[in-house]
Design an enzyme around this catalytic site. Structure first.
Site, mmCIF file in Angstrom:
data_model
loop_
_atom_site.group_PDB
_atom_site.id
_atom_site.type_symbol
_atom_site.label_atom_id
_atom_site.label_comp_id
_atom_site.label_asym_id
_atom_site.label_seq_id
_atom_site.Cartn_x
_atom_site.Cartn_y
_atom_site.Cartn_z
ATOM 1 N N ASP A 100 0.856 -1.188 0.000
ATOM 2 C CA ASP A 100 0.000 0.000 0.000
ATOM 3 C C ASP A 100 0.890 1.235 0.000
ATOM 4 O O ASP A 100 2.091 1.159 0.284
ATOM 5 C CB ASP A 100 -0.938 0.006 1.210
ATOM 6 C CG ASP A 100 -0.182 -0.036 2.544
ATOM 7 O OD1 ASP A 100 0.952 -0.567 2.571
ATOM 8 O OD2 ASP A 100 -0.716 0.441 3.556
ATOM 9 N N GLU A 164 0.251 -1.325 5.700
ATOM 10 C CA GLU A 164 1.264 -0.773 6.597
ATOM 11 C C GLU A 164 1.045 0.706 6.861
ATOM 12 O O GLU A 164 1.342 1.194 7.952
ATOM 13 C CB GLU A 164 2.652 -0.982 5.985
ATOM 14 C CG GLU A 164 3.811 -0.697 6.931
ATOM 15 C CD GLU A 164 4.259 0.758 6.957
ATOM 16 O OE1 GLU A 164 4.990 1.148 7.892
ATOM 17 O OE2 GLU A 164 3.877 1.519 6.045
#
EC number: 3.5.1.16
Length: 437
Positions: A100, A164
């Protein structure tokens, strides 16, 4: 064995790396992580990694790679890739390459953040430094292992993770992999978290305590200031006192020099808000928000407890707090009113100090020095809460990365191809050194 490992793995295939990174950056728009508006679909990244590695996997019959795609939310997978070694329990892992990214506004960039562009040595786009560049880099490492099939004693594992950048949606990424014991086998060897920058070992990170200080006074006409309790003045003086006590109780720690922290622990305001009103109204309430950045040598819960004690003491003795001018006050006895501070916290996280005596740290330093030409470990009070959790679970966590700190989470993000090439070389030398143990 060590030299043959280096020879068989060679150096980074630049064309293959750039081709894969181009595909990943092309998905970056869809893996921005800012719920509820933007929920990443990390499987869009997973699919490209699988396309690269599946031909060398047991699944296709084309190679030795063991691949485990683990998803706890639809479309939001993690990927564990293993190259088996010959010695049971001998293992090295590269973890933390997250799929991400933080958000990007194309209107504020000098180039399209959601497609890879190349300017000389610069590879430009959202995620090149943090952290799709590392996803591509470690994919190329595992691909090379699958292609060349070196006879390693060590098992090499790569763990590509989801979620994350934002933890507001729980139960998606590495925390669940740990909970389900899917990473327990990694505890028997060094774990390298590949999500920092500047090609040097990052050996310490900070904890973070987000706080809000709500201030209650009494709204009144500014021409009759003696009948008001000015919430802004109370907030300023109250915060000044809280900060003074914080820096008295949590001064620079002697271990911060050992770890090379750029700053000691800090507590400061970063936001200020109030309900609004006329210029001729003394505000009756406001909210000051900010954070504590805490080096890992202090306890987060102890700091939160102390901050609350400061506020309680200030409220109990608010008459003693500094004022601003002859009619500034925080108590109106004739109205039985007292100004008040109310402290609250959002989710806090602890920092980490890596083990400087571990085998993982020593091989990372030696590999870095041999490839980059020098080694200078550093620490910052930026947060990587996931690695503290891993260390607490018993993993030997070391961290490094090959993007650029100057472009981390920034507009016009980029990395350097030469840095990524060096990162690949560091990984190979790490594996090679561990083969000698």
């Amino acid at each position: 064995m060590a030299s043959s490992t280096i020879q068989s793995l060679g150096s980074l295939n630049k064309d293959s790396f750039v081709s894969l990174l181009s595909k990943l950056i092309g998905e970056s728009k869809f893996v921005q992580n800012n719920p509820p508006e933007l929920i990443p679909q990390e499987d869009r990244i997973v699919n490209h990694v699988l396309d690269s590695l599946r031909p060398y996997s047991t699944e296709s019959g084309g190679g030795p790679l063991l691949i485990n795609h683990v998803a706890y939310h639809s479309g939001r997978g993690n990927l564990i890739v293993e190259y088996p070694g010959s010695v049971p329990g001998k293992i090295v892992s590269f973890v933390g390459m997250h799929m991400d990214v933080v958000t990007a506004n194309p209107d504020e960039w000098e180039f399209d953040p959601f497609s890879l562009s190349i300017d000389g040595d610069k590879l430009r786009g959202r995620g090149t430094t943090d952290c799709l560049g590392h996803v591509a880099l470690v994919t190329e490492l595992m691909k090379r292992l699958g292609e060349t099939k070196p006879a390693l004693r060590s098992t090499v594992v790569a763990v590509f993770i989801a979620s994350e950048e934002n933890s507001s949606i729980p139960g998606v990424g590495v925390d669940m992999l740990v909970k389900d014991k899917l990473l327990d086998n990694l505890k028997s060897g060094p774990l390298f978290w590949i999500d920092t920058a500047d090609k040097q070992p990052c050996i310490g990170t900070g904890g973070m305590i987000p706080w809000k200080l709500h201030v209650t006074g009494k709204l009144f006409h500014s021409g009759l200031a003696h009948k008001a309790i000015n919430a802004m003045e109370l907030g300023m003086e109250g915060l000044k006192e809280i900060q003074s006590r914080f820096y008295r109780d949590f001064p620079p720690h002697e271990q911060e020099k050992v770890y090379g922290f750029a700053t000691p622990s800090t507590m400061k305001p970063t936001q200020w808000s109030y309900p609004g009103g006329g210029i001729n109204q003394i505000p009756g309430d406001c909210t000051v928000s900010g954070d504590v950045r805490l080096t890992p040598f202090y306890d987060v819960k102890e700091v939160m407890k102390k901050l609350q004690e400061y506020v309680d003491d200030i409220n109990a003795n608010i008459e003693k707090l500094g004022t601003r001018g002859p009619v500034s006050k925080y108590v109106l006895p004739e109205e039985n009113l007292r100004g008040r501070l109310t402290l609250s916290f959002d989710e806090a996280s602890a920092g980490v100090a890596c083990n400087l005596d571990s085998r993982g740290f020593h091989v990372l330093c030696k590999a870095t020095e041999e490839v980059v030409g020098h080694v200078k470990p550093y620490s910052i009070t930026g947060t990587l809460p996931l690695i503290r959790d891993l260390k607490d679970e018993g993993f030997d966590v070391q961290t490094s990365g090959y993007g650029l700190m100057a472009t981390y989470h920034a507009k016009n993000e980029y990395c350097l191809l030469t840095d990524m090439c060096q990162g690949f070389d560091v990984f190979v030398k790490i594996i090679s050194q561990l083969e000698q143990d």
